[in-house]
Design a protein around this motif. Sequence first.
Motif, short mmCIF file in Angstrom:
data_model
loop_
_atom_site.label_atom_id
_atom_site.label_comp_id
_atom_site.label_asym_id
_atom_site.label_seq_id
_atom_site.Cartn_x
_atom_site.Cartn_y
_atom_site.Cartn_z
N LYS A 148 -26.81 13.29 -28.34
CA LYS A 148 -26.24 14.77 -28.11
C LYS A 148 -26.45 15.11 -26.66
O LYS A 148 -26.19 16.31 -26.27
CB LYS A 148 -27.34 15.36 -28.89
CG LYS A 148 -27.00 15.15 -30.49
CD LYS A 148 -27.75 16.00 -31.36
CE LYS A 148 -27.63 15.87 -32.86
NZ LYS A 148 -28.42 16.47 -33.84
N VAL A 149 -27.02 14.25 -25.72
CA VAL A 149 -27.39 14.59 -24.28
C VAL A 149 -26.30 13.83 -23.76
O VAL A 149 -26.19 12.60 -23.69
CB VAL A 149 -28.76 14.47 -23.94
CG1 VAL A 149 -28.65 14.79 -22.33
CG2 VAL A 149 -29.82 15.17 -24.75
N ARG A 150 -25.52 14.60 -22.81
CA ARG A 150 -24.73 13.88 -21.70
C ARG A 150 -24.89 14.21 -20.43
O ARG A 150 -25.49 15.36 -20.17
CB ARG A 150 -23.24 14.39 -22.09
CG ARG A 150 -22.77 14.50 -23.37
CD ARG A 150 -22.74 13.20 -24.19
NE ARG A 150 -21.88 12.46 -24.10
CZ ARG A 150 -21.75 11.30 -24.73
NH1 ARG A 150 -22.48 10.81 -25.60
NH2 ARG A 150 -20.46 10.22 -24.44
N HIS A 151 -24.70 13.12 -19.41
CA HIS A 151 -25.00 13.61 -17.93
C HIS A 151 -24.23 13.04 -17.09
O HIS A 151 -23.94 11.83 -17.19
CB HIS A 151 -26.74 13.03 -17.71
CG HIS A 151 -27.03 13.48 -16.30
ND1 HIS A 151 -27.49 12.26 -15.35
CD2 HIS A 151 -27.09 14.48 -15.62
CE1 HIS A 151 -27.61 13.05 -14.22
NE2 HIS A 151 -27.47 14.26 -14.13
N THR A 152 -23.78 13.79 -16.05
CA THR A 152 -22.93 13.29 -15.11
C THR A 152 -23.46 13.52 -13.67
O THR A 152 -23.93 14.76 -13.51
CB THR A 152 -21.59 13.84 -15.01
OG1 THR A 152 -20.92 13.46 -16.14
CG2 THR A 152 -20.83 13.30 -13.86
N MET A 153 -23.60 12.37 -12.99
CA MET A 153 -24.36 12.77 -11.38
C MET A 153 -22.89 12.93 -10.72
O MET A 153 -22.12 12.05 -10.70
CB MET A 153 -25.14 11.77 -11.03
CG MET A 153 -25.40 11.83 -9.72
SD MET A 153 -25.74 10.39 -8.38
CE MET A 153 -24.08 10.16 -7.97
N VAL A 154 -23.24 14.05 -9.78
CA VAL A 154 -21.71 14.27 -8.94
C VAL A 154 -22.38 14.32 -7.57
O VAL A 154 -23.19 15.13 -7.06
CB VAL A 154 -21.06 15.48 -9.29
CG1 VAL A 154 -19.74 15.81 -8.27
CG2 VAL A 154 -20.62 15.44 -10.61
N ASP A 155 -21.73 13.35 -6.55
CA ASP A 155 -21.95 13.39 -5.15
C ASP A 155 -21.21 14.46 -4.51
O ASP A 155 -20.07 14.46 -4.38
CB ASP A 155 -21.42 11.91 -4.66
CG ASP A 155 -21.96 11.93 -3.10
OD1 ASP A 155 -22.31 12.82 -2.56
OD2 ASP A 155 -21.41 10.83 -2.55
N GLY A 156 -21.87 15.47 -4.20
CA GLY A 156 -21.36 16.66 -3.61
C GLY A 156 -20.59 16.48 -2.47
O GLY A 156 -19.59 17.24 -2.16
#
Length: 523
Positions: A148-156
Motif C-alpha cells: 500500500k506504500v509506493r515511493h519514487t525518488m526524483v533527481d531534482g
Amino acid sequence: MLDANLKQQLATYLQNLKLPIEITASVDGGEKSAEMLALLREIAELSTLISLTESRDDAERKPSFRINRVGADMGVRFAGIPMGHEFTSLVLALLQAGGHPPKVDEDTIAQIRALDGEFEFVTYISLSCQNCPEVVQALNLMAVLNPKVRHTMVDGALFQAEVEEKKILAVPTVHLNGREFGQGRMNLKEILAKVDTGAQARAAAKLAEQDPFDVLIVGGGPAGAAAAIYAARKGVRTGVLAERFGGQVMDTMAIENFISVQETEGPKLVAALEAHVKQYDVEVMDGFRAEALVPGEMNEIQVAGGAHLKAKSVIIATGARWREMNVPGEREYRGKGVAYCPHCDGPLFKGKRVAVIGGGNSGVEAAIDLAGIVAHVTLLEFGEQLRADAVLQAKLKSLPNVTIHTMAQTTEVTGADGKVNGLTYTDRNNGESHHVELEGVFVQIGLLPNTDWLKGTVELSRFGEIEINPRCETSVAGVFAAGDATTVPYKQIIIAMGEGSKAALSAFDHLIRASAPTEAVPA
C-alpha cells in the motif's frame, strides 16, 4: 558506469539476494536514458536473480526504473540515475526486494506492515545531498514491506521542470499523495510517526516503562555517544535519549580534521558511532525530544508526548543548530529559496543567482562550492572583513562569478509566487539600503545551542550555552553537560567527544560519592 572495484563490491553484495527481482526501465531516446540503461545492464549482469526489461510507451518519468520482487507488487522507483550518495539507496533497494532482511527491529517492521491506506510518496533529492539517502532508504523499505506504500525518488537536477513547477528549492522534499509531507532529513521512525497517528502514544507509553537510569544522556551526537560508551564501560545503567541520533554531524559533508581518520563524511561517522554505542548495554531511545529537566535526588527528564524518565545523574549533550538571521522573509521562504546546506540544496540552483550570508570558513566554503554550480554568488559579511582562513579567501576572490560585500547587514528576504526573488541589505558604512535580485539565500552565520528547554533550570551564558566547570559540572548537582551546547570553546567533533567522555567520568564519580556510606563521627 561502474569501475572495476565498485562492480566487484556490488557483485559481493548481490550474493545476498535470495529471491528473483525484476528491474523495469522506463526510457526514451535521450542521453540520460542511455546512461541509466548502461548502469542497469551492468547490474543485471552481476546476478542471475536479476532480470531487466525496457518500457518506452508507459506514462512514467523518463528515465526511471522500478525494482520489484518477481510475483510481488512493490512500489520502489528511481527517477534518475542513483549514483553519488544515492548509490547505497539503490543497493539496499535491490537487496531488500531480493529478500535480504533489513537492519530494522521487528516492532518497526510490524508497524510498517500494519499501515492501512494509500501512501504515494515522492522524494525530490539531489545526488550531492548527504541528508537525502536516509529519507529515500526509509521510504523504499516501507514500499518493499507494504504494497500500500509506493515511493519514487526524483533527481531534482534531472527533472528541473517538475521541480520548478512544484517550487521545490530544498532537498529532500517529500510529497505524499500530491501534497507536501516533509522537508529535510527524516529517519524511518519520524516518518512512521507522521503517518501512523497512534505511534507517538505507543512510544511514550513504552518509554514510561523504563526503570531509572544511573546515567541518562540527553543528546545523541558525538558528545552524547562518547558519554554513553564511557558510562556503559563503568557497568552502570546507561540510557541515551535523542531526538535524532548523530545530531548535526548527520548534516556535515566533509570531515577532514578527525584525528587518525584522514577523510570521512558525517553519516559514515554517525553510523560508526551508533555501532560502537550498541556494542555496550546502552538503552538508546531515538526519536524523542526532551522538554524539561526537573532536578532532584532522582532527576527527571520530561519528554514530548507526555512520558518522563528518571536518573541518578544526567548528562546534557543536545548540541547546536544553525543560527537564523531573524529577518522578515527568512522563515516564510525557508525551503523555497532560503537554505542552510549548500551541499544538499546547491544543485537545485544550477544557473541561478544566490547569496551566501556569512564570511567565516563555512560561508566562504559555501560560496566557493556554489560558484561552480550557480550563475553568480553574492557573499554578505556583517563585519569589516571576511573571517575565513586566508587560503579560502584567496580562492574565493579568484572566482569570476563572486561578489563580496563586507559591512553588510541583511534586513529582509523578499519573494513572490511562493519563492525567493531577492534580499535587501544595509551598507553599514553609510546606512544605504540595497536590493539584490536572486533566487536563493544560503545562511551560514554559526550555531545556536539547543538549550531553550533548560532556561530557569541550569545556569546559561548570555549566548544560551550551559555553564560548566572543567569537570563538566553544571550549576545543578548531578547534572553534567558536554559538547556544543556548553561554554567549552571551539565547537569541534573531536572536542565534543572528549568532553562527553569527561562528563561520563564525572558522572560516575558523582554516583560513587553519592552512594558512599557516611562515616560515623567519633564523640
